[in-house]
Motif scaffolding. Structure first.
Motif, mmCIF file in Angstrom:
data_model
loop_
_atom_site.group_PDB
_atom_site.id
_atom_site.type_symbol
_atom_site.label_atom_id
_atom_site.label_comp_id
_atom_site.label_asym_id
_atom_site.label_seq_id
_atom_site.Cartn_x
_atom_site.Cartn_y
_atom_site.Cartn_z
ATOM 1 N N ASP A 388 0.814 -1.207 0.000
ATOM 2 C CA ASP A 388 0.000 0.000 0.000
ATOM 3 C C ASP A 388 0.852 1.263 0.000
ATOM 4 O OD1 ASP A 388 0.942 -0.189 2.580
ATOM 5 O OD2 ASP A 388 -1.012 -0.497 3.497
ATOM 6 N N GLN A 389 2.140 1.115 0.282
ATOM 7 C CA GLN A 389 3.043 2.256 0.222
ATOM 8 C C GLN A 389 3.423 2.590 -1.212
ATOM 9 O OE1 GLN A 389 6.728 1.665 2.350
ATOM 10 N NE2 GLN A 389 7.596 3.612 1.673
ATOM 11 N N LEU A 390 3.612 1.556 -2.036
ATOM 12 C CA LEU A 390 4.099 1.751 -3.397
ATOM 13 C C LEU A 390 3.012 1.629 -4.460
ATOM 14 C CD1 LEU A 390 7.350 -0.381 -3.063
ATOM 15 C CD2 LEU A 390 7.210 2.118 -3.108
ATOM 16 N N PHE A 391 1.960 0.867 -4.179
ATOM 17 C CA PHE A 391 0.970 0.564 -5.212
ATOM 18 C C PHE A 391 -0.462 0.804 -4.727
ATOM 19 C CE2 PHE A 391 4.614 -2.361 -5.980
ATOM 20 C CZ PHE A 391 5.061 -1.786 -7.167
ATOM 21 N N ASP A 392 -0.676 1.856 -3.917
ATOM 22 C CA ASP A 392 -2.015 2.125 -3.410
ATOM 23 C C ASP A 392 -2.987 2.529 -4.508
ATOM 24 O OD1 ASP A 392 -0.743 4.514 -3.873
ATOM 25 O OD2 ASP A 392 -1.588 5.529 -2.115
ATOM 26 N N PHE A 393 -2.480 2.908 -5.686
ATOM 27 C CA PHE A 393 -3.315 3.298 -6.814
ATOM 28 C C PHE A 393 -3.770 2.090 -7.653
ATOM 29 C CE2 PHE A 393 1.168 3.611 -7.808
ATOM 30 C CZ PHE A 393 1.286 2.885 -8.978
ATOM 31 N N LEU A 394 -3.266 0.893 -7.305
ATOM 32 C CA LEU A 394 -3.653 -0.323 -8.017
ATOM 33 C C LEU A 394 -4.687 -1.095 -7.207
ATOM 34 C CD1 LEU A 394 -0.156 -1.614 -9.237
ATOM 35 C CD2 LEU A 394 -1.876 -0.355 -10.568
ATOM 36 N N PRO A 395 -5.549 -1.887 -7.855
ATOM 37 C CA PRO A 395 -6.524 -2.692 -7.116
ATOM 38 C C PRO A 395 -5.842 -3.587 -6.086
ATOM 39 C CG PRO A 395 -7.022 -2.713 -9.464
ATOM 40 C CD PRO A 395 -5.695 -2.024 -9.319
ATOM 41 N N ASP A 396 -6.317 -3.491 -4.853
ATOM 42 C CA ASP A 396 -5.781 -4.291 -3.753
ATOM 43 C C ASP A 396 -4.303 -4.005 -3.513
ATOM 44 O OD1 ASP A 396 -6.278 -6.089 -1.687
ATOM 45 O OD2 ASP A 396 -5.650 -7.823 -2.861
ATOM 46 N N ALA A 397 -3.825 -2.857 -3.985
ATOM 47 C CA ALA A 397 -2.411 -2.466 -3.845
ATOM 48 C C ALA A 397 -1.465 -3.533 -4.382
ATOM 49 C CB ALA A 397 -2.086 -2.159 -2.378
ATOM 50 N N ARG A 398 -1.884 -4.200 -5.431
ATOM 51 C CA ARG A 398 -1.146 -5.368 -5.920
ATOM 52 C C ARG A 398 -0.574 -5.120 -7.314
ATOM 53 N NH1 ARG A 398 -1.618 -10.207 -3.796
ATOM 54 N NH2 ARG A 398 -3.621 -9.640 -2.861
#
Length: 551
Positions: A388-398
């Motif tokens: 969630d620090q690096l990919f919070d803009f992606l679904p499920d931060a994944r």
């Protein structure tokens, strides 16, 4: 069945054994000087007939690695490893799958690639090694937590997959994320090297509380089965730790792969112990995984390290790239990509860009293995991340990426038709012949999706699988040995090792793909330097070599 007998029992079901040739016991031929050779008994059993469809077939396993609750923290996104060994002495290789939250499982191999989950511990576990820690002939399970010393689950020696007793090792107090076991001194017992991941310790504020050694710590086993501690480095970000022979002198060295811009660390074995060395002119910037193999059959070792460079420009990496741009430059040899190091007269050369394996996405385990039995090492890389620090803009931060398979030969070529390009989010990976048909199957411990077995159904090519037995020692599977398979003046070298890739452990045996040859000459170099030779060994067999000379 005794514990020692469990090592040499056929990896076949009883009905198949009745249809196979009887045990062939011979004494290995000795050649060269009497001071360097050692006798051994050799037994072999034909490989089973495999299924041929030209690809790998995926099977979900009864295990799910996940973090606590719905967390998408960066440290939960790093997942866990895989271990493989015959834990119950029934002739089939079982699996060990650690978990970050909930049950860590032993998966009992019940035959025909069917597995039954045997939960054995709840906790937050990372790395796994399947080794005989007490030399009783039964394989134990060792797990790491990242915040404390390794946890040993001692095999009860009953042939059942329950009753493993949780214990600690006397003198081993180091905070451990990654580890490697080997007979570093060649004296017939197992030593341990541990590496901490200081970034997680700092975040959890556990380092002062533990009162434990951090960094890289060598634990040398003593005659009373305690360990003498030598702290090689005070700090580390050790996601990977292996024990190859880096300089070809026949001794086992130590290599640590560090994350977070921390330089990788190497110690070479000498007469006076281990000495720090810096032999490389290029390393990965954030090393996630390490593997060592002789990929070109020239007798020297190549090293592959993974990093997190996207295979093509990818806007999903914008936060990662911003962090990299702001990160300090620790030295001038680190590069934010995969690195394939090959020794030459002028030092170590990075072959990864020329071979097209420098960019495979956010990469975890990267392993060599001859998956198609053609005599050339192939390469498999597990990929993906959740944060969630690096990919919070992606679904499920994944960050969803496909694992990558490369066929070896004169270089490495992507081979998606094998069916290994899975997007499930792999972390730890192990190779093993789980159905005893002579080819390597692939096990992946995914994050937040079921672990997966890829059944090898490639066509063509034969192999040898070779297991060693060193009786009367604390190293009964001869970790630290090398096996040379020679045919037509070409030698393929394999090492018996406990640690590969990212936090994972293959079985203590060697797999050698051999193409279409029918016989091969074997040379086994034991950890103490003694040598056993076996001439004209038929291929397409599982071979057990039991050392019969003195310790």
């Amino acid at each position: 069945m005794t514990g020692l007998a469990s090592i040499v029992r056929w990896r076949r079901d009883p009905f198949r054994v009745l249809a196979m040739m009887a045990l062939l016991a011979i004494t290995a031929a000795a050649c060269g000087s009497a001071a360097s050779t050692i006798a051994a008994d050799v037994s072999s059993t034909p490989h089973a007939t495999g299924v041929c469809t030209g690809d790998f077939v995926a099977h979900d396993l009864p295990h799910l690695t996940s973090g606590p609750g719905n967390t998408a923290s960066t440290f939960d996104g790093t997942g866990a490893g895989v271990g493989v060994a015959d834990l119950d002495a029934d002739g089939d290789l079982d699996l060990v799958l650690p978990n970050l939250s909930g049950d860590s499982n032993i998966l009992e191999n019940t035959g025909e690639l069917s597995f039954v989950a045997r939960p054995f511990q709840v906790g937050r576990f990372r790395g796994v090694a399947t080794v005989d820690t007490d030399g009783d002939g039964w394989t134990d399970v060792v797990l790491t937590t990242g915040i404390g010393p390794p946890v040993v689950f001692t095999n009860p020696g009953t042939g059942e997959l329950d009753g493993f007793e949780r214990t600690r090792l006397d003198g081993v107090d180091a905070a451990t994320y990654s580890m490697a076991w080997s007979d570093l001194g060649g004296d017939g017992d197992l030593d341990l090297v541990t590496g901490s991941y200081n970034a997680e310790l700092t975040l959890l504020r556990n380092s002062p509380v533990l009162g434990s050694n951090t960094g890289v710590v060598l634990h040398e086993r003593q005659d009373d089965d305690t360990f003498r501690v030598d702290r090689l480095a005070e700090s580390a970000q050790a996601l990977a730790l292996i024990t190859p022979d880096l300089n070809g002198d026949g001794r086992t060295d130590i290599m640590v792969g560090n994350d977070l811009a921390t330089p990788d660390q190497i110690w070479l074995a000498t007469d006076d112990g281990f000495e720090r060395s810096e032999p490389f002119t290029t390393t990965s910037y954030s090393t996630m995984s390490l593997d060592a193999a002789d990929i070109d059959n020239d007798g020297t070792t190549e090293i592959f390290s993974t990093d997190m460079k996207p295979a093509a420009p990818d806007d999903r990496y914008r936060e990662v790239e911003a962090d990299l741009a702001a990160a300090p430059v620790v030295d001038d040899i680190q590069t934010p990509e995969n690195v394939l190091l090959s020794a030459s007269d002028d030092g170590w050369e990075n072959m990864a860009p020329g071979f097209g394996v420098d960019a495979t996405g956010w990469s975890w385990s990267g392993l060599f293995g001859d998956l198609d039995n053609d005599g050339a090492q192939d390469l498999y890389v597990a990929t993906g991340m959740r944060s969630d620090q690096l990919f919070d803009f992606l679904p499920d931060a994944r960050l969803v990426e496909e694992n990558r398979a490369f066929r070896g030969g004169s270089g490495f070529s992507p081979i998606p038709e094998w069916g290994l390009d899975d997007p499930a989010g792999g972390r730890g990976v192990a190779f093993a012949d789980l159905d005893a048909d002579g080819d390597l199957d692939v096990v992946v411990n995914n994050l937040d999706e079921p672990s997966r077995l890829f059944e090898n159904r490639l066509c063509g090519g034969v192999s040898l699988t070779v297991a060693l037995v060193w009786q009367g020692t604390g190293n009964p599977t001869a970790l630290g040995s090398t096996i040379d398979a020679t045919v037509d003046d070409v030698t393929r070298r394999r090492a018996i090792t406990s640690s590969r890739g990212y936090l994972s452990s293959d079985p203590s045996e060697a797999h050698v793909g051999l193409g279409s040859v029918t016989t091969v000459d074997l040379t086994i170099t034991w950890p103490d330097g003694r040598v056993t030779t076996i001439d004209d060994q038929p291929t397409a067999h599982h071979v057990v070599v039991t050392r019969t000379g003195e310790k």
